[in-house]
Scaffold this motif. Structure first.
Motif, PDB file in Angstrom:
ATOM      1  N   SER A 163       0.817  -1.211   0.000  1.00 16.70           N
ATOM      2  CA  SER A 163       0.000   0.000   0.000  1.00 16.70           C
ATOM      3  C   SER A 163       0.849   1.258   0.000  1.00 16.70           C
ATOM      4  CB  SER A 163      -0.894   0.016   1.233  1.00 16.70           C
ATOM      5  OG  SER A 163      -0.104   0.157   2.399  1.00 16.70           O
ATOM      6  N   GLU A 164       0.243   2.344  -0.464  1.00 14.96           N
ATOM      7  CA  GLU A 164       0.859   3.668  -0.394  1.00 14.96           C
ATOM      8  C   GLU A 164      -0.126   4.578   0.318  1.00 14.96           C
ATOM      9  OE1 GLU A 164       1.937   4.896  -4.351  1.00 14.96           O
ATOM     10  OE2 GLU A 164       3.417   3.306  -4.552  1.00 14.96           O
ATOM     11  N   PRO A 165      -0.068   4.630   1.633  1.00 10.86           N
ATOM     12  CA  PRO A 165      -1.083   5.375   2.387  1.00 10.86           C
ATOM     13  C   PRO A 165      -0.896   6.885   2.241  1.00 10.86           C
ATOM     14  CG  PRO A 165       0.546   4.450   3.885  1.00 10.86           C
ATOM     15  CD  PRO A 165       0.929   4.008   2.506  1.00 10.86           C
ATOM     16  N   THR A 166      -1.597   7.458   1.258  1.00 13.39           N
ATOM     17  CA  THR A 166      -1.408   8.880   0.939  1.00 13.39           C
ATOM     18  C   THR A 166      -2.424   9.782   1.643  1.00 13.39           C
ATOM     19  OG1 THR A 166      -2.710   8.522  -1.042  1.00 13.39           O
ATOM     20  CG2 THR A 166      -0.322   8.432  -1.288  1.00 13.39           C
ATOM     21  N   GLU A 167      -3.202   9.213   2.569  1.00 12.84           N
ATOM     22  CA  GLU A 167      -4.087  10.064   3.374  1.00 12.84           C
ATOM     23  C   GLU A 167      -3.743   9.894   4.841  1.00 12.84           C
ATOM     24  OE1 GLU A 167      -8.188   9.730   2.408  1.00 12.84           O
ATOM     25  OE2 GLU A 167      -7.826  10.277   0.316  1.00 12.84           O
ATOM     26  N   ALA A 168      -4.013  10.948   5.607  1.00 14.76           N
ATOM     27  CA  ALA A 168      -3.722  10.898   7.036  1.00 14.76           C
ATOM     28  C   ALA A 168      -4.606   9.846   7.699  1.00 14.76           C
ATOM     29  CB  ALA A 168      -3.965  12.258   7.664  1.00 14.76           C
ATOM     30  N   PRO A 169      -4.015   8.918   8.459  1.00 15.78           N
ATOM     31  CA  PRO A 169      -4.825   7.892   9.107  1.00 15.78           C
ATOM     32  C   PRO A 169      -5.819   8.467  10.131  1.00 15.78           C
ATOM     33  CG  PRO A 169      -2.508   7.253   9.092  1.00 15.78           C
ATOM     34  CD  PRO A 169      -2.573   8.683   8.639  1.00 15.78           C
ATOM     35  N   PHE A 170      -5.416   9.527  10.814  1.00 22.81           N
ATOM     36  CA  PHE A 170      -6.233  10.086  11.894  1.00 22.81           C
ATOM     37  C   PHE A 170      -6.864  11.380  11.411  1.00 22.81           C
ATOM     38  CE2 PHE A 170      -7.059  12.601  15.642  1.00 22.81           C
ATOM     39  CZ  PHE A 170      -7.369  11.703  16.642  1.00 22.81           C
ATOM     40  N   ARG A 172     -10.427  14.250  11.729  1.00 22.21           N
ATOM     41  CA  ARG A 172     -11.723  14.684  12.249  1.00 22.21           C
ATOM     42  C   ARG A 172     -12.527  15.265  11.097  1.00 22.21           C
ATOM     43  NH1 ARG A 172     -12.041  14.348  17.677  1.00 22.21           N
ATOM     44  NH2 ARG A 172     -10.073  14.106  18.830  1.00 22.21           N
ATOM     45  N   ASP A 475      -8.779   7.353  13.612  1.00 19.36           N
ATOM     46  CA  ASP A 475      -8.089   6.353  12.791  1.00 19.36           C
ATOM     47  C   ASP A 475      -8.826   5.010  12.785  1.00 19.36           C
ATOM     48  OD1 ASP A 475      -7.379   6.459  15.447  1.00 19.36           O
ATOM     49  OD2 ASP A 475      -5.261   6.032  15.146  1.00 19.36           O
ATOM     50  N   ARG A 479      -6.826   2.147  10.501  1.00 22.59           N
ATOM     51  CA  ARG A 479      -5.914   1.151  11.068  1.00 22.59           C
ATOM     52  C   ARG A 479      -6.434   0.412  12.302  1.00 22.59           C
ATOM     53  NH1 ARG A 479      -0.980   4.146  14.294  1.00 22.59           N
ATOM     54  NH2 ARG A 479      -2.254   5.400  15.701  1.00 22.59           N
TER      55      ARG A 479
END
Lengths: 534, 534
Positions: A163-170, A172, A475, A479
């Motif tokens: 994966s290439e996690p290009t968005e912030a996991p956490f 609001r 998150d 995750r």
């Protein structure tokens, strides 16, 4: 489909001062007392800590879930709630992990990250075998692997790229996110077109195929990267049991094996060990229910609920010790205030949610409304939730009209940002008024949309006003949801305190309002939406 | 301090067409051939796969690193490079993990995520003990815990709160990021004010303290959330060895233990097992060197390097099989093209980088320049890198002038976006010209800034032009650097191919340019920058 501007009373209430509904219904003095209890005397994190750190993952009918049932019931009693009870429904056998491990033994040695797949049997000691990568998603795939799996450890997932996690996991919700949530979904009471006999059939078929072929065990790849594990599975019903041990491997570990299996001279072998227990002494699961009795004798009640069960990869914290702790904290707050509500306030901690909303459906079926049998012996012998939506008409129970409102919390530990009106345009402006005192806490939004996948859904199927709050996602999806890191660390104390305060306030409003919350007409079998359904 | 506008020739070259330097120096026909080899015939991922999937984590002087030394040397030979050699330097003993596990046994049972801390001894079977949380960061902390640790598993990290990852883990540099990199750092050749005798003293002191106290083992918390592990440690020198087993626990697992340890009635106990090996049969580490000989007899050479060693938590993929594979691929490309460069092109795969740039320092000290002894027996007996910057003057070796340029790659698997000129304003416009053919591949930026923490640093300390490329960070810092998921999956093939092409082109340019790359004056002991250094 965005009909919000046309259909949503919310949009109007949002844009103008909330003058359409009289303000005297909101008891702000009571809310001040709720705020005092919920912020200055909060116990929500103590509750959450006990459920996660002390008890841990709470698989339905596991010893941990039994412990959680007993402990939460006792807490309700300690706080003085009435009629605290464990309400049974048939579920199946429990399952729990004692220990497990996985290890690559060729072409080099390496400890791997793995957990057993729920309800698969243990390995009875250490087993080992060469790895075969044999992706299977339907029974049509079996032919390709027949005769090749004997004595092998079978990797059944087709490996995907990293994966290439290009968005912030956490994150609001922004104002824009909240506006985007206010979407109207057309009601859909139509029966699903899937054949209920086929559901879960593949898991059973693959297990049987692997048994026939003499496979040592099967291994699947985690659906998330980063070493995270899940372990969810099926096979808890006494008539639907697995015989082949299954384990989930971290995606990185799985892909390494799959790549090595493609080499000529470095074929991998695996050693697996999975020690698990089955718990068949009581096949009933239990919802924990507790009341604050109402002062009038109408029999009407309002209700808050969250599921207490979880998966086993970690401690079931944001899914859903968080929601359970908030529901319990709302009970504690209201009881500590000594409220004497007009309508009874009921608190529910559901079981069997993760396997298909079993607990809340059992409650609906038993106390609210059931549905006609299909008249087909084979179909009518299936578990309730497989055929529920296909059975007409709805047959109200005696208590059908008594359940005035149900509020659910099951989207992690993020604070409440509003509530989904679930298409109920008459309830929306009332919620807008109830939310007003909490705007400064970030809870501003009444969305018309319909939300799904948790315990208010079966209320909705029979026309009872069941609602799910809107929460900051944090998150949860990125995750935590069902993963090996869903532990206490990732719950946010301030968010849960806020949620408990708003939950308590909504319950009190709903219990004391002059008129019960408006409800939708009871669903009847809808006309086909498509004359050519193929 | 942003003096870039004043001092950087780069900024000008960036803003205007590159006309200041003659263009005939860039051999674009050769670059077309490099591109063909590097993209149409790439082997970079085969090399990376062998180093990671097949060999795995390559701790200095471990059996895996020995295997990597032999395999990479053989690859260089297979490709026809000359003078392939394993160049020894004294390091210390190797260490490798056979297997390990950690398990909570009270107040409930739970498999935990853990790995041994490098160079700590194994547990010699399963050991167990009550958990004591005893945070220690200096020797002054010992008094608080004296007499309380006997038979205990000691948690030495002060637990911190869980993380809220509000930035995307995976990212590429934007134009704005690249502009911001172009920062000038004042040269700093001043000796550090720390006492080299004190370095690493605490690890030794804590080990001794735990031994005296009779602790069973020590446990630290992972510095990253999400179940990631690292396991880096010290104690590889024959005269600096640890006696207490140490393990690193996933942050979530550690914090759970720390919270339970605060309860009255649910004190946790741990079972630990760590089976490790020490490798003392050869205390030398080896840099792997290989050449493409130059056609002129000046003795001048240019050089590319990356470290081959890694930590052991995973397969050392982005740190730094990626860089090693790129350096090797550049060698393969140039050799496959049959280049006959004017100056020799040397390829280096360093060892001991993770423990303090040992390999590249050993090379510098042996072939480039050494530094005077301090004249203090105790200090001069310390490893070279502890006192290097404090020893004046620099004493050039015979080959000092021969090393014309060194290019390093050690920032993950992201493609090359430019190069750090490391304060060398005369080299900057030349790099700008060399980069021009690669602008369309995203490599555009010559930054004046000084970069650190890897193997070009010791070149810089003696005035040799050593440079580090600028790479897209991807998820290197966020989740891969030294972690348990630094495996093949998270390397990006297209990025590494691009990097190999640019590396090969830079080497060929530097080898064939009429004049050697301009260098900074040899450092001499700088004047104190502060008259009152206290």
């Amino acid at each position: 489909m965005r009909l919000a501007a046309l259909l949503s009373a919310t949009a109007i209430a949002f844009a103008l001062p909330a003058v359409a509904v009289s303000a005297q219904e909101v008891d702000r003095v009571a809310i001040n007392r709720i705020i005092d209890q919920g912020f200055n005397h909060s116990e929500v994190m103590d509750t959450a800590a006990y459920l996660t750190d002390r008890i841990g993952g709470r698989m339905t009918n596991s010893p941990q879930m039994r412990q959680a049932e007993a402990w939460t019931a006792q807490r309700f009693r300690d706080w003085g709630l009435s009629n605290v009870r464990a309400d049974p429904f048939e579920f199946g056998r429990g399952w729990s992990v004692v220990r497990s491990s996985a290890r690559m033994t060729a072409p080099r040695t390496l400890d791997l990250r793995a957990i057993p797949i729920a309800w698969t049997p243990g390995t009875n000691g250490v087993v080992s075998g060469e790895v075969v990568v044999a992706p299977m998603t339907t029974a049509a795939d079996f032919a390709k692997w027949r005769g090749k799996l004997s004595g092998k450890v079978v990797l059944v997932t087709r490996p995907t790229a990293g994966s290439e996690p290009t968005e912030a996991p956490f994150r609001r919700l922004t104002e824009e996110d909240l506006r985007d949530l206010d979407t109207y979904n057309m009601p859909n009471h139509a029966a699903p077109s899937t054949n209920p006999l086929r559901e879960l059939e593949f898991a059973r078929q693959m297990d049987a195929f692997l048994q026939e072929e003499g496979a040592v065990a099967w291994v699947r790849m985690s659906a998330r990267d980063g070493g995270l594990l899940h372990g969810n599975g099926s096979g808890y019903r006494m008539d639907d049991q697995r015989r082949t041990p299954g384990m989930e491997l971290a995606a990185e570990d799985y892909r390494r094996l799959a790549r090595l299996a493609l080499t000529e001279d470095a074929k991998p072998t695996l050693e697996l060990m999975s020690e698990v227990r089955f718990h068949e002494e009581d096949v009933n699961a239990y919802n924990i229910l507790a009341d604050i009795p109402g002062t009038d004798r109408s029999g009407e009640y309002v209700m808050a609920g969250a599921h207490l069960d979880s998966w086993a990869a970690s401690d079931g914290a944001v899914d859903n010790a968080a929601g359970s702790a908030v529901v319990m904290e709302a009970a504690r707050i209201l009881k500590a205030m000594g409220v004497r509500p007009k309508r009874t306030i009921r608190f529910a901690l559901w079981s069997g949610e993760e396997q298909g909303l079993w607990g809340s459906l059992a409650y609906v079926d038993k106390y609210v409304a059931t549905r006609a049998a299909l008249g087909d012996a084979q179909l009518d012998a299936l578990p309730n939730n497989r055929t529920w939506r296909q059975r007409w008409p709805i047959q109200p129970r005696d208590g059908y009209g008594d359940l005035v409102a149900y509020f659910n919390l099951d989207n992690g530990s993020g604070k409440i940002r509003g509530i989904n009106a679930e298409g109920n345009v008459a309830a929306a402006p009332i919620f807008q008024e109830w939310l007003e005192p909490f705007h400064a806490m970030g809870a501003t939004t009444v969305s018309m949309r319909t939300s799904g996948s948790t315990d208010h859904v079966y209320m909705q199927t029979v026309g009872v006003p069941g609602f799910q709050f809107i929460q900051d996602p944090l998150d949860y999806g990125a995750r935590l949801h069902h993963t090996s890191i869903d532990s206490y660390d990732h719950m946010r104390a301030e968010d849960l305190r806020q949620a408990a305060v708003i939950m308590a306030a909504f319950l009190l409003q709903a219990a004391n309002s002059d008129e019960p919350l408006p409800r939708m007409p009871t669903p009847t079998q809808p006309r086909p939406t498509d004359p050519f359904p193929y």
